[in-house]
Design an enzyme around this catalytic site. Sequence first.
Site, PDB file in Angstrom:
ATOM      1  N   CYS A   2      -0.792   2.476   0.808  1.00 10.79           N
ATOM      2  CA  CYS A   2      -0.732   2.549   2.263  1.00 10.79           C
ATOM      3  C   CYS A   2       0.699   2.816   2.710  1.00 10.79           C
ATOM      4  O   CYS A   2       1.660   2.566   1.993  1.00 10.79           O
ATOM      5  CB  CYS A   2      -1.249   1.287   2.926  1.00 10.79           C
ATOM      6  N   ARG A  27       2.412   7.139  -1.967  1.00  5.97           N
ATOM      7  CA  ARG A  27       1.957   5.754  -2.114  1.00  5.97           C
ATOM      8  C   ARG A  27       0.447   5.680  -2.316  1.00  5.97           C
ATOM      9  O   ARG A  27      -0.076   4.644  -2.716  1.00  5.97           O
ATOM     10  CB  ARG A  27       2.371   4.932  -0.894  1.00  5.97           C
ATOM     11  N   TRP A  75      -5.145   3.250   2.249  1.00  5.74           N
ATOM     12  CA  TRP A  75      -5.817   3.223   0.955  1.00  5.74           C
ATOM     13  C   TRP A  75      -6.906   2.166   1.065  1.00  5.74           C
ATOM     14  O   TRP A  75      -6.627   0.985   1.245  1.00  5.74           O
ATOM     15  CB  TRP A  75      -4.815   2.869  -0.149  1.00  5.74           C
ATOM     16  N   ASN A 101      -0.610  -2.948   6.358  1.00  9.40           N
ATOM     17  CA  ASN A 101      -0.662  -2.868   4.898  1.00  9.40           C
ATOM     18  C   ASN A 101      -0.926  -4.270   4.369  1.00  9.40           C
ATOM     19  O   ASN A 101      -0.321  -5.229   4.840  1.00  9.40           O
ATOM     20  CB  ASN A 101       0.664  -2.378   4.312  1.00  9.40           C
ATOM     21  N   GLY A 102      -1.790  -4.374   3.361  1.00 11.97           N
ATOM     22  CA  GLY A 102      -2.070  -5.680   2.769  1.00 11.97           C
ATOM     23  C   GLY A 102      -3.532  -6.048   2.880  1.00 11.97           C
ATOM     24  O   GLY A 102      -4.385  -5.206   3.205  1.00 11.97           O
ATOM     25  N   GLU A 481       1.717   4.286 -23.375  1.00 11.60           N
ATOM     26  CA  GLU A 481       2.229   5.010 -22.213  1.00 11.60           C
ATOM     27  C   GLU A 481       1.754   6.459 -22.223  1.00 11.60           C
ATOM     28  O   GLU A 481       1.406   7.015 -21.172  1.00 11.60           O
ATOM     29  CB  GLU A 481       3.753   4.940 -22.179  1.00 11.60           C
ATOM     30  N   LYS A 485      -0.393   8.167 -19.182  1.00  9.18           N
ATOM     31  CA  LYS A 485       0.030   9.375 -18.482  1.00  9.18           C
ATOM     32  C   LYS A 485      -1.104  10.393 -18.416  1.00  9.18           C
ATOM     33  O   LYS A 485      -1.340  11.028 -17.397  1.00  9.18           O
ATOM     34  CB  LYS A 485       1.232  10.014 -19.195  1.00  9.18           C
ATOM     35  N   GLU A 488      -4.272   9.015 -16.126  1.00  9.62           N
ATOM     36  CA  GLU A 488      -4.098   8.785 -14.696  1.00  9.62           C
ATOM     37  C   GLU A 488      -3.941  10.074 -13.903  1.00  9.62           C
ATOM     38  O   GLU A 488      -4.240  10.095 -12.703  1.00  9.62           O
ATOM     39  CB  GLU A 488      -2.916   7.844 -14.434  1.00  9.62           C
ATOM     40  N   HIS A 504     -11.506  -1.239 -37.537  1.00  2.00           N
ATOM     41  CA  HIS A 504     -12.232  -2.384 -36.994  1.00  2.00           C
ATOM     42  C   HIS A 504     -13.096  -1.995 -35.803  1.00  2.00           C
ATOM     43  O   HIS A 504     -13.277  -2.787 -34.879  1.00  2.00           O
ATOM     44  CB  HIS A 504     -11.242  -3.500 -36.620  1.00  2.00           C
ATOM     45  N   LYS A 603       1.292   4.578  -5.595  1.00  2.00           N
ATOM     46  CA  LYS A 603       2.583   4.434  -6.261  1.00  2.00           C
ATOM     47  C   LYS A 603       3.011   2.977  -6.327  1.00  2.00           C
ATOM     48  O   LYS A 603       3.436   2.485  -7.362  1.00  2.00           O
ATOM     49  CB  LYS A 603       3.640   5.249  -5.528  1.00  2.00           C
TER      50      LYS A 603
END
Length: 608
Positions: A2, A27, A75, A101-102, A481, A485, A488, A504, A603
């Site tokens: 947001c 964001r 968002w 926001n929140g 990582e 990448k 996402e 396993h 973000k």
Amino acid sequence: MCGIVGYIGDEQAAPILLDGLSRLEYRGYDSAGMAVYDGQKINVVKSKGRLKILNELTHGGETLPGMLGIGHTRWATHGEPSDTNAHPHYNSDESIVVVHNGIIENYLKLKKKLEAHGYEFRSETDTEVIAQLLDFYYKGNPLQAITKIMHRMEGSYALGIIFKDHPDELYAVRKDSPLIVGHAKTGNIIASDVPAILRYTRDVYFIENEEIVRMTKDTMEFFNVDEEPIEKTSTRIEWDVNAAEKGGYEHFMLKEMYEQPKAITDTFSPRIKDGKIVIEELGMTDEEIRAIKKIMIVACGSAYHTGMTSKYIYEGLARIPVEVDLASEFRYRNPILEEGTLVIIISQSGETADSLAALREAKKRGARVLGIVNVVGSSIAREADNVMYTWAGPEIAVATTKAYSAQLIAQYLLAMKFAYVRGKLDDAGLASMLDDLRELPSQVEMLLNNKEKIQKFANRYLAAREVFFIGRGIDYAISMEGSLKLKEISYIHSEAYAAGELKHGTISLIEDGTLVTAVLTQPDLYKKMISNIVEVKTRGAFVLAVTNTGNTEVEKTADYVIYIPETNRYFTNSLAIIPLQLFGYYVSIGKGCDVDKPRNLAKSVTVE
């Protein structure tokens, strides 16, 4: 997650709001809206979708006249993305307008209370409850109404509020969700992050928890939740304005990958003096460093992966036991923080909600907390006992690259410092490692400049359904990582596994044509990894190997090999991650995905 922008001044507000919101698109959001007061009425325009729709609806802001306004990119949390659920939200007669926001955790209880008093709701959001609650308590004094709702709301919020009865005032409120305010040449401005206001001012005030700001076009007053005036000091933002622009690159992510050599240099250079590591902001004496019994690293996402890498480095180099926790798990597992435990919280934004909550939990239990963050004045930077900044500059793309690389450098420096002070690393060993550290920027640049090989390989796997990454030790952390990448930004299912765990269960997923990326940068694990490559090859996998220059033995088993320059074995992540970043980027480009703003992601994750 947001974005909020607000303005009051001598210029038309709407174009400034649109400009600020455009700089917060990274964001993450799924709808956008603005409310502008024209002197007679607060006009609200909002829509589902990208900001360009809002821009078109208002003709670049021209159809929303007025010099006081608030804007928002949402968002979705409560209620699906829609025109109705988009912010701003208002009370029944549209005389009080709010952006938020929140998350308000007790919004259902508050909503039921308001409905019992005859209030009707248009949206499914928790934010509309704030607007209606303000209406309930408003008796002509905005500050009084705001403090009353603050005493009753549970959860996190950053708010921008306009009251029709007060056409010359803009209010901002913060609890556990970032908010800044600044004085521009033509008025005052609020925002949820620095890039939104860099064009207008560099001197900002970071709003603390449960603080309120009342501003006119010329003045700015700060209050606590008891309506008592408070004094605040501004912070100068030194970022280059151009650092928040694409600068000729097609995407922010590509630009930021190319900024990694500078981010690495800027993070280590000021901390190496006369052949020694000097981390003044650490605030720890040599005696305190020797007294460390355990390190607990707490982070989310890519920052968590840097923690996984540094676990091997702290333990191998400084011989300090390390635990690495996901921040979202740390606070709920009743962690044991014995005397002598140093807690390290890592976050690019310094506002990550779970990491901030973990920091507070650690401090409540008496632990010393070191924050590693990229944003000066952020919540984690302010609340940690000490802070070590990663001088990466603004990072706009949702998928982190340069901030991740800078976090690694910060951890290398700390591990070497601790090892040297504790007598585990001598002068010669430290000098050798520092020489290798200084070589990293040019080595990263060389790998970036050889991107065509990765691009060609990526084009072969645009239709891949799943990809596996494998490694051992530090190489496993690199694989985590690399996998993140890819998934996402390309939306391809991708998983990282400790190579020794393949047998396993995971190896049952390997079939003809499955791409397996094997990372081999630790010489003492080469043979083990080659055996794992043979295992997946036998099941039909196509293997991409990332290894050190000189390890030509891997060519006998892998199908495609990418070599990285030689460096200290503890620093290999900084080099091996570069081709993996490029691979994810070019797969995403080839599939036509939104590289900088991948779906459903934000973000800065400022809610749990």
